[in-house]
Design a protein around this motif. Structure first.
Motif, short mmCIF file in Angstrom:
data_model
loop_
_atom_site.label_atom_id
_atom_site.label_comp_id
_atom_site.label_asym_id
_atom_site.label_seq_id
_atom_site.Cartn_x
_atom_site.Cartn_y
_atom_site.Cartn_z
N UNK A 262 15.19 70.94 -62.05
CA UNK A 262 14.62 69.79 -61.34
C UNK A 262 15.16 68.51 -61.96
N UNK A 263 15.59 67.55 -61.15
CA UNK A 263 16.22 66.35 -61.71
C UNK A 263 15.31 65.51 -62.60
N UNK A 264 13.99 65.59 -62.39
CA UNK A 264 13.07 64.82 -63.23
C UNK A 264 12.40 65.68 -64.30
N UNK A 265 11.76 66.77 -63.89
CA UNK A 265 10.97 67.55 -64.84
C UNK A 265 11.81 68.52 -65.67
N UNK A 266 13.02 68.83 -65.20
CA UNK A 266 13.93 69.81 -65.85
C UNK A 266 13.35 71.24 -65.84
N UNK B 211 9.62 59.72 -52.10
CA UNK B 211 9.72 61.09 -51.59
C UNK B 211 10.16 62.02 -52.72
N UNK B 212 9.47 63.13 -52.87
CA UNK B 212 9.81 64.10 -53.90
C UNK B 212 10.98 64.97 -53.45
N UNK B 213 11.78 65.42 -54.44
CA UNK B 213 12.92 66.27 -54.11
C UNK B 213 12.48 67.63 -53.60
N UNK C 36 19.01 77.22 -49.44
CA UNK C 36 20.36 77.62 -49.84
C UNK C 36 20.77 76.84 -51.08
N UNK C 37 21.76 77.34 -51.82
CA UNK C 37 22.25 76.57 -52.98
C UNK C 37 22.73 75.18 -52.59
N UNK C 38 23.36 75.08 -51.44
CA UNK C 38 23.88 73.79 -51.01
C UNK C 38 22.75 72.78 -50.80
N UNK C 39 21.63 73.25 -50.23
CA UNK C 39 20.50 72.34 -50.02
C UNK C 39 19.90 71.90 -51.34
N UNK C 40 19.83 72.80 -52.31
CA UNK C 40 19.27 72.45 -53.61
C UNK C 40 20.12 71.38 -54.29
N UNK C 41 21.43 71.53 -54.23
CA UNK C 41 22.33 70.53 -54.83
C UNK C 41 22.21 69.21 -54.10
N UNK C 42 22.12 69.27 -52.77
CA UNK C 42 22.00 68.05 -51.98
C UNK C 42 20.74 67.27 -52.35
N UNK C 43 19.69 67.98 -52.75
CA UNK C 43 18.44 67.33 -53.12
C UNK C 43 18.46 66.80 -54.56
N UNK C 44 19.51 67.07 -55.27
CA UNK C 44 19.63 66.53 -56.63
C UNK C 44 19.36 67.53 -57.73
N UNK C 45 19.10 68.81 -57.39
CA UNK C 45 18.91 69.83 -58.41
C UNK C 45 20.24 70.16 -59.09
N UNK C 46 20.18 70.45 -60.36
CA UNK C 46 21.39 70.76 -61.13
C UNK C 46 21.53 72.28 -61.27
N UNK C 47 22.61 72.88 -60.78
CA UNK C 47 22.77 74.34 -60.89
C UNK C 47 23.08 74.75 -62.33
N UNK C 48 22.38 75.78 -62.80
CA UNK C 48 22.60 76.29 -64.17
C UNK C 48 22.72 77.80 -64.19
N UNK D 261 -6.97 82.34 -68.69
CA UNK D 261 -7.57 81.23 -69.42
C UNK D 261 -6.80 80.85 -70.67
N UNK D 262 -5.51 81.18 -70.69
CA UNK D 262 -4.67 80.88 -71.84
C UNK D 262 -3.85 79.63 -71.59
N UNK D 263 -3.41 78.94 -72.64
CA UNK D 263 -2.53 77.78 -72.45
C UNK D 263 -1.26 78.21 -71.73
N UNK D 264 -0.83 77.40 -70.79
CA UNK D 264 0.37 77.72 -70.03
C UNK D 264 1.59 77.10 -70.70
N UNK D 265 2.64 77.89 -70.79
CA UNK D 265 3.90 77.39 -71.34
C UNK D 265 4.74 76.80 -70.23
N UNK D 266 6.03 77.03 -70.30
CA UNK D 266 6.94 76.53 -69.26
C UNK D 266 6.63 77.22 -67.93
#
Length: 389
Positions: free
Chosen positions: A57-61, A1-3, A36-48, A22-27
């Motif tokens: 994002x915990x995997x892709x950053x 399951x994805x976060x 909510x912020x609480x839900x994002x943290x619960x899913x494993x996201x790191x607040x910055x 048609x240009x290369x995409x960066x970040x």
């Protein structure tokens, strides 16, 4: 399951714009709606985030920001209060962005969300403010100018131009801090046609505010674009842009530019002035004239510290070449003359100071004099072959 499963997420901003162009995409930047912020943290996201919630994002950053609105609470680009909450819609978030072409979003299923018709402005090649909220942030004038240097076919919508002028007239741009100005200017200098950045700043009346000492004209504009075409490094491009600015030191202090950029601007003007002094007035004999020129060349290499920083000296030659390109009556002769200095530098650097020292009797002063004399002889021999200036 994805976060991100169950989250209402969208790619927003520059990634969507560049994909449509048609240009290369960066970040990629993501917006999350209804969380909510609480839900994002619960899913494993790191607040910055600082002023408003942003998460990694915990995997892709990659950055995921909660949809937000903002309200002007003071002068300048920091005078804002932000609001995030599950009730903030995607459309509200997009409306607070700078330009319509940066106010588009892409759903994970590929659907484009474009409430401000940014795609139409992309096709028209127009920079248009997303809403009147544009006027609340003076950094946006700098960003539009930088975008003009990158997207060279785009023009500024008449209403957006007037809005920028009104911001300058109201004193909004007076609150810009040097670090933020330099961040945008340095990025613009590294784009395809940096002169367009300065043109937009001039057209909006912001140039005199953010770079008051700068002397800007058509000749400098052409030289600055040539520095980009020749893919010169940032310090060189900065030096070219300041090539006719007498108060370059004051401007470098005003912008708080890196020391390397300030040095390039200063030394490029020193080198240009010294190159103009060659050829020197004739001496009584050909040999005396040769030695006089060799002495002058040696002093030029010394004053620019080329022994310790030969790469910088070659960069400075590139700066001078760009600044002479449009004004030279005989361009090829000017190119040959300036490029010959690279050969002179090689002769100068090839002198083996250690070997000279070992062959010299006496103390430190005697050795220094002998090494300098050897370098002078090497330069004179080089001048006899290539006769620059």
């Amino acid at each position: 399951m994805s976060v991100t499963d169950g989250l209402d997420v969208y790619v927003v901003g520059g990634a969507v714009r560049d994909e449509l162009l048609g240009l290369p995409q960066g970040d990629r930047d993501w917006v999350v709606v209804g969380a909510s912020p609480q839900e994002m943290v619960r899913r494993g996201f790191q607040p910055v985030g600082g002023d408003f919630p942003v998460f990694l994002h915990p995997q892709t950053k990659e950055e995921y920001a909660l949809a937000r609105t903002e309200r002007k609470a003071g002068r300048g680009y920091k005078g804002f209060t932000f609001h995030t909450g599950p009730e903030v819609t995607l459309e509200e978030d997009l409306k607070r962005r700078d330009l319509t072409i940066n106010a588009m979003a892409r759903r994970t299923d590929g659907t484009l969300v474009d409430p401000l018709r940014g795609r139409d402005d992309l096709e028209r090649r127009v920079f248009r403010h997303a809403s009147q909220a544009f006027a609340e942030d003076p950094v946006r004038i700098l960003r539009v100018a930088r975008f003009a240097a990158r997207f060279t076919e785009f023009t500024l919508a008449g209403g957006t131009l007037q809005l920028c002028r009104d911001m300058v007239a109201s004193g909004e741009t007076d609150a810009l801090v040097p670090e933020r100005v330099w961040k945008e200017v340095s990025r613009g200098l590294m784009n395809e046609k940096p002169s367009r950045m300065f043109t937009v700043l001039q057209d909006t009346n912001a140039l005199a505010v953010v770079m008051p000492q700068l002397h800007w004209n058509t000749e400098v504009a052409q030289a600055t674009d040539l520095s980009a075409a020749r893919i010169l490094p940032l310090p060189s491009r900065y030096a070219v842009a300041l090539s006719q600015t007498r108060e370059h030191a004051a401007l470098s202090v005003h912008l708080k530019v890196p020391a390397e950029c300030a040095d390039y601007a200063r030394l490029a003007q020193v080198l240009s002035e010294r190159l103009d002094m060659l050829p020197l007035p004739p001496s009584p004999t050909a040999q005396a004239h040769l030695l006089s020129r060799a002495q002058y060349v040696l002093e030029t290499l010394e004053v620019t510290d080329s022994l310790r920083k030969p790469t910088r000296f070659r960069d400075l030659l590139g700066v001078v070449l760009c600044t002479r390109h449009s004004a030279a009556e005989n361009l090829q002769a000017e190119i040959t003359r300036i490029e010959s200095w690279s050969e002179i530098l090689d002769c100068y650097l090839r002198v083996d100071a250690g070997a000279v020292a070992r062959q010299t009797a006496g103390g430190t002063n005697a050795i220094k004099a002998a090494v300098r004399a050897a370098r002078l002889d090497a330069i004179a021999a080089c001048l006899e072959k290539i006769a620059p200036g």
